[in-house]
Write a protein that holds these residues in place. Structure first.
Motif, PDB file in Angstrom:
ATOM      1  N   TYR A  75       0.855  -1.185   0.000  1.00 13.65           N
ATOM      2  CA  TYR A  75       0.000   0.000   0.000  1.00 13.65           C
ATOM      3  C   TYR A  75       0.887   1.230   0.000  1.00 13.65           C
ATOM      4  CZ  TYR A  75      -3.757  -3.132   1.437  1.00 13.65           C
ATOM      5  OH  TYR A  75      -4.678  -4.149   1.482  1.00 13.65           O
ATOM      6  N   ASP A  76       0.434   2.298  -0.653  1.00 14.96           N
ATOM      7  CA  ASP A  76       1.216   3.527  -0.586  1.00 14.96           C
ATOM      8  C   ASP A  76       0.961   4.201   0.763  1.00 14.96           C
ATOM      9  OD1 ASP A  76      -1.105   5.119  -0.758  1.00 14.96           O
ATOM     10  OD2 ASP A  76      -0.720   5.751  -2.812  1.00 14.96           O
ATOM     11  N   ASP A  77       1.621   5.326   0.999  1.00  9.21           N
ATOM     12  CA  ASP A  77       1.537   5.997   2.294  1.00  9.21           C
ATOM     13  C   ASP A  77       0.159   6.621   2.545  1.00  9.21           C
ATOM     14  OD1 ASP A  77       2.934   6.363   4.656  1.00  9.21           O
ATOM     15  OD2 ASP A  77       3.554   8.396   4.139  1.00  9.21           O
ATOM     16  N   ASN A  78      -0.684   6.688   1.511  1.00  9.36           N
ATOM     17  CA  ASN A  78      -2.058   7.170   1.664  1.00  9.36           C
ATOM     18  C   ASN A  78      -3.041   6.012   1.841  1.00  9.36           C
ATOM     19  OD1 ASN A  78      -1.373   9.917   1.333  1.00  9.36           O
ATOM     20  ND2 ASN A  78      -1.310   9.633  -0.880  1.00  9.36           N
ATOM     21  N   LYS A  79      -2.507   4.813   2.067  1.00  6.24           N
ATOM     22  CA  LYS A  79      -3.303   3.581   2.246  1.00  6.24           C
ATOM     23  C   LYS A  79      -3.980   3.123   0.958  1.00  6.24           C
ATOM     24  CE  LYS A  79      -2.645   3.663   6.792  1.00  6.24           C
ATOM     25  NZ  LYS A  79      -1.272   4.087   6.935  1.00  6.24           N
ATOM     26  N   GLU A  80      -3.489   3.606  -0.193  1.00  5.26           N
ATOM     27  CA  GLU A  80      -4.007   3.164  -1.484  1.00  5.26           C
ATOM     28  C   GLU A  80      -3.357   1.825  -1.852  1.00  5.26           C
ATOM     29  OE1 GLU A  80      -6.395   4.595  -3.418  1.00  5.26           O
ATOM     30  OE2 GLU A  80      -6.673   6.081  -1.819  1.00  5.26           O
ATOM     31  N   PHE A  81      -4.180   0.864  -2.249  1.00  5.48           N
ATOM     32  CA  PHE A  81      -3.724  -0.477  -2.600  1.00  5.48           C
ATOM     33  C   PHE A  81      -2.822  -0.442  -3.841  1.00  5.48           C
ATOM     34  CE2 PHE A  81      -4.502  -4.372  -5.093  1.00  5.48           C
ATOM     35  CZ  PHE A  81      -4.012  -5.311  -4.190  1.00  5.48           C
ATOM     36  N   ILE A  82      -1.703  -1.171  -3.776  1.00  3.90           N
ATOM     37  CA  ILE A  82      -0.797  -1.317  -4.929  1.00  3.90           C
ATOM     38  C   ILE A  82      -0.925  -2.721  -5.507  1.00  3.90           C
ATOM     39  CG2 ILE A  82       1.600  -1.275  -5.716  1.00  3.90           C
ATOM     40  CD1 ILE A  82       2.152   0.693  -3.365  1.00  3.90           C
ATOM     41  N   THR A  83      -0.633  -3.743  -4.698  1.00  2.00           N
ATOM     42  CA  THR A  83      -0.731  -5.123  -5.163  1.00  2.00           C
ATOM     43  C   THR A  83      -0.732  -6.073  -3.976  1.00  2.00           C
ATOM     44  OG1 THR A  83       0.181  -6.781  -6.694  1.00  2.00           O
ATOM     45  CG2 THR A  83       1.771  -5.480  -5.441  1.00  2.00           C
ATOM     46  N   ASN A  84      -1.230  -7.275  -4.208  1.00  2.00           N
ATOM     47  CA  ASN A  84      -1.233  -8.343  -3.218  1.00  2.00           C
ATOM     48  C   ASN A  84      -0.669  -9.582  -3.895  1.00  2.00           C
ATOM     49  OD1 ASN A  84      -1.914  -9.641  -0.725  1.00  2.00           O
ATOM     50  ND2 ASN A  84      -3.712 -10.496  -1.728  1.00  2.00           N
ATOM     51  N   GLN A  85       0.403 -10.138  -3.337  1.00  2.00           N
ATOM     52  CA  GLN A  85       1.087 -11.262  -3.969  1.00  2.00           C
ATOM     53  C   GLN A  85       1.166 -12.453  -3.019  1.00  2.00           C
ATOM     54  OE1 GLN A  85       2.408 -11.109  -7.196  1.00  2.00           O
ATOM     55  NE2 GLN A  85       1.385  -9.133  -7.312  1.00  2.00           N
ATOM     56  N   TYR A  86       0.991 -13.651  -3.561  1.00  2.00           N
ATOM     57  CA  TYR A  86       1.198 -14.902  -2.826  1.00  2.00           C
ATOM     58  C   TYR A  86       2.389 -15.593  -3.481  1.00  2.00           C
ATOM     59  CZ  TYR A  86      -3.510 -14.323  -0.929  1.00  2.00           C
ATOM     60  OH  TYR A  86      -4.634 -13.844  -0.289  1.00  2.00           O
ATOM     61  N   TRP A  87       3.447 -15.800  -2.715  1.00  2.00           N
ATOM     62  CA  TRP A  87       4.650 -16.394  -3.285  1.00  2.00           C
ATOM     63  C   TRP A  87       5.030 -17.667  -2.558  1.00  2.00           C
ATOM     64  CZ3 TRP A  87       6.669 -10.813  -3.053  1.00  2.00           C
ATOM     65  CH2 TRP A  87       6.407 -10.165  -4.261  1.00  2.00           C
ATOM     66  N   ASN A  88       5.447 -18.661  -3.335  1.00  2.00           N
ATOM     67  CA  ASN A  88       6.009 -19.919  -2.827  1.00  2.00           C
ATOM     68  C   ASN A  88       7.476 -19.910  -3.231  1.00  2.00           C
ATOM     69  OD1 ASN A  88       3.492 -21.142  -1.969  1.00  2.00           O
ATOM     70  ND2 ASN A  88       3.005 -21.248  -4.140  1.00  2.00           N
ATOM     71  N   LEU A  89       8.358 -19.732  -2.259  1.00  2.00           N
ATOM     72  CA  LEU A  89       9.771 -19.539  -2.579  1.00  2.00           C
ATOM     73  C   LEU A  89      10.638 -20.650  -2.013  1.00  2.00           C
ATOM     74  CD1 LEU A  89      10.057 -15.727  -1.781  1.00  2.00           C
ATOM     75  CD2 LEU A  89       9.889 -16.786  -4.037  1.00  2.00           C
ATOM     76  N   GLY A  90      11.665 -21.014  -2.794  1.00  2.00           N
ATOM     77  CA  GLY A  90      12.699 -21.917  -2.312  1.00  2.00           C
ATOM     78  C   GLY A  90      13.728 -21.134  -1.523  1.00  2.00           C
ATOM     79  N   ILE A  91      14.481 -21.811  -0.686  1.00  5.72           N
ATOM     80  CA  ILE A  91      15.498 -21.157   0.133  1.00  5.72           C
ATOM     81  C   ILE A  91      16.489 -20.415  -0.767  1.00  5.72           C
ATOM     82  CG2 ILE A  91      17.417 -21.524   1.746  1.00  5.72           C
ATOM     83  CD1 ILE A  91      15.886 -24.010   2.742  1.00  5.72           C
TER      84      ILE A  91
END
Length: 112
Positions: A75-91
């Motif tokens: 979210y930006d500093d005005n609480k405006e949504f930018i993106t939502n990500q779900y990540w599955n990461l290897g070490i």
């Protein structure tokens, strides 16, 4: 594109709460060395530079189950949504998002 110099990163484990740890980078600099992902969101503030900023989330482990499962909402500093990500990461792998910060241009109103 965002028009605030600060961005809020909210992170949590969307899978099993099993000890997943991540590190956050902005433009090649470590911002937070370690975040323990839990069921509730944790927020950190990222300072951006003008232009394109590279935000990276690095998986430090798998916890008890593979892979490292993180949800990251920006979210930006005005609480405006930018993106939502779900990540599955290897070490050792990094998820990357690019955020462009620009100064907001205000229109000058002609006085008559």
């Amino acid at each position: 594109v965002v028009y605030t110099q600060k961005v809020n990163l909210n992170s949590r484990d969307y899978g099993a709460i099993d000890g997943d740890l991540v590190r956050v980078w902005v433009n090649g600099v470590v911002i937070t060395n370690q975040i323990y992902l839990e069921s509730q969101f944790k927020q950190i503030v990222l300072n951006l530079e003008k232009g394109i900023n590279i935000v990276e989330i690095e998986a430090l482990n798998y916890g008890e189950l593979s892979p490292n499962t993180g949800q990251f909402a920006f979210y930006d500093d005005n609480k405006e949504f930018i993106t939502n990500q779900y990540w599955n990461l290897g070490i050792g792998y990094k998820a990357r998002i690019l955020i462009e910060y620009k100064d907001k241009i205000l229109k000058k109103v002609d006085e008559k």
